[in-house]
Scaffold this motif. Structure first.
Motif, mmCIF file in Angstrom:
data_model
loop_
_atom_site.group_PDB
_atom_site.id
_atom_site.type_symbol
_atom_site.label_atom_id
_atom_site.label_comp_id
_atom_site.label_asym_id
_atom_site.label_seq_id
_atom_site.Cartn_x
_atom_site.Cartn_y
_atom_site.Cartn_z
ATOM 1 N N HIS A 129 -33.481 -24.588 12.597
ATOM 2 C CA HIS A 129 -33.854 -24.989 11.239
ATOM 3 C C HIS A 129 -34.938 -26.069 11.257
ATOM 4 O O HIS A 129 -34.734 -27.189 10.770
ATOM 5 C CB HIS A 129 -32.618 -25.513 10.487
ATOM 6 C CG HIS A 129 -31.476 -24.561 10.444
ATOM 7 N ND1 HIS A 129 -31.565 -23.310 9.865
ATOM 8 C CD2 HIS A 129 -30.215 -24.662 10.938
ATOM 9 C CE1 HIS A 129 -30.393 -22.694 9.983
ATOM 10 N NE2 HIS A 129 -29.576 -23.476 10.638
ATOM 11 N N GLY A 172 -35.683 -27.552 7.825
ATOM 12 C CA GLY A 172 -34.735 -28.550 7.343
ATOM 13 C C GLY A 172 -35.049 -29.931 7.881
ATOM 14 O O GLY A 172 -34.939 -30.940 7.168
ATOM 15 N N ASP A 184 -32.704 -20.956 6.940
ATOM 16 C CA ASP A 184 -33.958 -21.644 7.240
ATOM 17 C C ASP A 184 -34.997 -21.375 6.157
ATOM 18 O O ASP A 184 -35.812 -22.245 5.850
ATOM 19 C CB ASP A 184 -34.496 -21.204 8.602
ATOM 20 C CG ASP A 184 -35.667 -22.070 9.060
ATOM 21 O OD1 ASP A 184 -35.471 -23.293 9.203
ATOM 22 O OD2 ASP A 184 -36.773 -21.535 9.254
#
Length: 235
Positions: free
Chosen positions: A25, A28, A133
């Motif tokens: 990710h 993120g 994601d």
């Protein structure tokens, strides 16, 4: 007789989990670092040391932006061509005290963030499946656009002094936090900013930010919501 299995090495600090999370990710992490920068920037922008720390945060954001571009189908050499000189100029301006280089650094950073936002948008639109994601990428793309326009506003203010006025300190140049606040206000369409563009170049950039915010919500966010709703109905 079977050979005894080797003991699994311990990871008390959880570096393995952090590394796996970063690989899974990156959007993120980019989103988190940018939001953290929003929170800590008011504590740093009034001192030289704080501005140097903020410059270091900017380099981290640039590195993460390069990481997310690498996950998309974008042309990586373009991102590196923008990132390397922007980092060098930013270090020279924030740490070396050569503030005259700051507009050029901001111009390159603005171009890189626009490019990274485009790469993430292409990544989200590449298929009809919505992953975690990609949901994080939706937030990261918005913050990338906010940073890109804030840097563009900063360049405009450097080239055309007095481009932006505000309710307080009307004649002073707007701080980075004020320009970022303006960028978030324009892209989100909330219209809460007390900062006003007063020169034609500043107003042109402002209109482009308004258009980008509306189109981002209309095309990217609405598509992700529709695909997520469709998947939930199928499940």
């Amino acid at each position: 007789m079977a050979a005894p299995s080797k003991p699994i090495p311990e990871d008390p600090l959880g570096f393995g989990r952090w590394t796996a999370s970063l690989r899974s990710h990156p959007s993120g992490w980019l989103l988190g670092v940018q939001l953290l920068t929003v929170l800590v920037n008011p504590l740093m922008e009034n001192t030289a040391a704080g501005r140097a720390v903020f410059g270091a945060f900017g380099i981290v954001v640039l590195a993460l932006a390069l990481w997310v571009v690498n996950r998309s189908h974008a042309v990586n050499w373009i991102a590196w061509l923008l990132a390397v000189p922007s980092v060098a100029l930013s270090l020279a301006a924030n740490i070396g005290g050569q503030t005259q280089l700051l507009p050029m650094a901001h111009m390159l950073e603005s171009a890189l963030y626009f490019y990274a936002a485009g790469a993430l948008t292409a990544y989200m639109l590449a298929d009809n499946r919505v992953s975690m994601d990609e949901l994080l990428a939706a937030g990261a793309t918005f913050t990338l656009l906010a940073w890109a326009f804030a840097f563009a506003f900063s360049v405009c203010q450097s080239w055309y002094p007095g481009s932006f006025t505000a309710a307080v300190n009307t004649e002073s140049p707007r701080t980075w936090m004020e320009l970022l606040f303006l960028s978030f206000s324009l892209l989100s369409g909330v219209g809460l900013s007390d900062i006003v563009p007063v020169t034609p170049p500043a107003r042109a950039l402002t209109m482009l930010a308004m258009f980008a915010g509306v189109m981002y919500i209309a095309i990217v966010v609405s598509r992700l919501i529709a695909l997520t709703t469709l998947r939930l109905r199928r499940d």
